[in-house]
Design a protein around this motif. Structure first.
Motif, PDB file in Angstrom:
ATOM      1  N   ILE A   1       0.831  -1.285  -0.002  1.00  0.00           N
ATOM      2  CA  ILE A   1       0.059   0.085  -0.047  1.00  0.00           C
ATOM      3  C   ILE A   1       0.991   1.231  -0.025  1.00  0.00           C
ATOM      4  N   ARG A   2       0.957   1.977  -0.929  1.00  0.00           N
ATOM      5  CA  ARG A   2       1.552   3.294  -1.001  1.00  0.00           C
ATOM      6  C   ARG A   2       0.849   4.479  -0.547  1.00  0.00           C
ATOM      7  N   VAL A   3       1.673   5.152   0.157  1.00  0.00           N
ATOM      8  CA  VAL A   3       1.303   6.524   0.694  1.00  0.00           C
ATOM      9  C   VAL A   3       2.152   7.699   0.190  1.00  0.00           C
ATOM     10  N   ASN A   4       1.186   8.756  -0.356  1.00  0.00           N
ATOM     11  CA  ASN A   4       2.054   9.835  -0.682  1.00  0.00           C
ATOM     12  C   ASN A   4       1.228  11.107  -0.442  1.00  0.00           C
ATOM     13  N   ALA A   5       1.889  12.258  -0.451  1.00  0.00           N
ATOM     14  CA  ALA A   5       1.099  13.474  -0.353  1.00  0.00           C
ATOM     15  C   ALA A   5       1.448  14.349  -1.478  1.00  0.00           C
TER      16      ALA A   5
ATOM     17  N   VAL B   1      -2.960  13.268  -8.991  1.00  0.00           N
ATOM     18  CA  VAL B   1      -3.417  12.171  -8.168  1.00  0.00           C
ATOM     19  C   VAL B   1      -3.715  10.991  -8.817  1.00  0.00           C
ATOM     20  N   ALA B   2      -4.454  11.088  -9.970  1.00  0.00           N
ATOM     21  CA  ALA B   2      -4.738   9.980 -10.640  1.00  0.00           C
ATOM     22  C   ALA B   2      -3.618   9.203 -11.108  1.00  0.00           C
ATOM     23  N   TRP B   3      -2.292  10.047 -11.634  1.00  0.00           N
ATOM     24  CA  TRP B   3      -1.110   9.384 -11.930  1.00  0.00           C
ATOM     25  C   TRP B   3      -0.516   8.676 -10.826  1.00  0.00           C
ATOM     26  N   LEU B   4      -0.587   9.185  -9.545  1.00  0.00           N
ATOM     27  CA  LEU B   4       0.042   8.618  -8.483  1.00  0.00           C
ATOM     28  C   LEU B   4      -0.647   7.277  -8.006  1.00  0.00           C
TER      29      LEU B   4
ATOM     30  N   GLY C   1       2.291   4.878 -11.265  1.00  0.00           N
ATOM     31  CA  GLY C   1       2.972   5.287 -10.141  1.00  0.00           C
ATOM     32  C   GLY C   1       3.145   4.193  -9.080  1.00  0.00           C
ATOM     33  N   ARG C   2       3.160   2.833  -9.498  1.00  0.00           N
ATOM     34  CA  ARG C   2       3.402   1.779  -8.489  1.00  0.00           C
ATOM     35  C   ARG C   2       4.676   1.662  -7.676  1.00  0.00           C
ATOM     36  N   TYR C   3       5.707   2.331  -7.886  1.00  0.00           N
ATOM     37  CA  TYR C   3       6.920   2.417  -7.272  1.00  0.00           C
ATOM     38  C   TYR C   3       6.910   3.721  -6.517  1.00  0.00           C
ATOM     39  N   ILE C   4       5.912   4.409  -6.549  1.00  0.00           N
ATOM     40  CA  ILE C   4       6.276   5.960  -5.783  1.00  0.00           C
ATOM     41  C   ILE C   4       5.556   5.528  -4.511  1.00  0.00           C
ATOM     42  N   THR C   5       6.361   5.878  -3.408  1.00  0.00           N
ATOM     43  CA  THR C   5       5.816   6.177  -2.076  1.00  0.00           C
ATOM     44  C   THR C   5       6.650   6.891  -1.056  1.00  0.00           C
ATOM     45  N   GLY C   6       6.060   7.510  -0.166  1.00  0.00           N
ATOM     46  CA  GLY C   6       6.766   8.446   0.774  1.00  0.00           C
ATOM     47  C   GLY C   6       7.311   9.575   0.233  1.00  0.00           C
TER      48      GLY C   6
END
Length: 275
Positions: free
Chosen positions: A196-200, A250-253, A258-263
């Motif tokens: 589960i990825r989490v970004n801001a 956000v749709a991209w994230l 964006g599957r390898y983008i988190t934090g």
């Protein structure tokens, strides 16, 4: 649906503005939506907040894209309300969880004649406690399914530029938006092992109810007269973003791209943070 699995987004602050834009953009990608909003005003915020009629319109726009929508009225400050909204919303659209969570509910308590101590507390409760509540309500059922997911928290350029402050409600806004970045990093580490990825995201000014009101106009005029930092976006001709501009990011994230983008703290700001 990807590989026959129903995708569901749980979105707070969905009655209008960025929340509505996220709902419609994700629906266009084939994602069902649980749309949550308080649908009431808060007395420390000196402008009208989203209404039930506006939340109904958001759901109608989602359905126009051919996706299911569940309207849920809840105050993100109240954990039990949010938990009931999540349970009812996912049940209504026939889902066991939400694999996309957009913790977006917010508002700005611009200077007014209310007690600034209450305004500070309300800001933190809505935009920091509310974000924590949202993640704590939504992610345990997702972990149980074993499916991947994505959480996006709405922070602000104010979190890293410190230009919003000087009164209780404004100080609370900046403190909450900065606090979101800490929460995001904690949850990115906690939830990462569950895929589960989490970004801001950190938007610059956005054309929404939070900026289309007299209280904002009065505050920004004073801020321009006594600036604590450069208040201009770098890219030419961009005074404010449209909600759809933020929704695209956000749709991209939350997408497969964006599957390898988190934090990550992602500015969507026309260069404002770099100015």
């Amino acid at each position: 649906m990807a590989d026959g699995v129903q995708r569901v987004a749980f979105i707070t602050g969905a009655a209008r503005g960025q929340g509505r834009a996220h709902a419609v953009r994700l629906a266009a990608e084939g994602i069902d939506v649980v749309a949550v909003d308080i649908c009431a005003d808060i007395d420390t915020i000196p402008y009208a907040l989203g209404t039930r009629a506006e939340l109904e319109e958001t759901c109608a726009l989602v359905e126009k894209e051919g996706r299911r929508a569940s309207l849920q009225v809840a105050d993100v400050r109240e954990f039990d309300q949010l938990q009931r909204a999540f349970a009812a919303g996912t049940a209504e659209i026939g889902a066991d969880c939400a694999d996309i969570v957009i913790a977006n509910a917010g508002g700005c308590a611009y200077p007014s004649d209310v007690d600034e101590v209450r305004a500070f507390k309300d800001a933190v409760d809505i935009m920091l406690v509310g974000v924590w509540n949202t993640v704590k309500v939504t992610t345990p059922p997702l972990i149980e399914t074993g499916r991947p997911g994505a959480v996006v928290m709405t922070s602000s350029t104010a979190a890293v530029r410190g230009f919003t402050g000087g009164w209780g409600g404004l100080d609370g806004y900046t403190a909450a938006k900065a606090g979101i970045l800490g929460l995001m990093r904690v949850f990115a580490n906690l939830l990462g092992p569950h895929n589960i990825r989490v970004n801001a995201i950190l938007p610059t000014g956005v054309d929404s109810g939070m900026t289309r009101n007299e209280a904002f106009a009065n505050w920004i005029a004073g801020a321009a007269e006594h600036p604590v930092s450069n208040l201009r976006n770098v890219l030419p001709g961009v005074d404010v973003l449209q909600p759809a501009d933020v929704a695209d990011a956000v749709a991209w994230l939350v997408s497969e791209q964006g599957r390898y983008i988190t934090g990550v703290c992602l500015p969507v700001d026309a260069g404002f943070c770099n100015a």
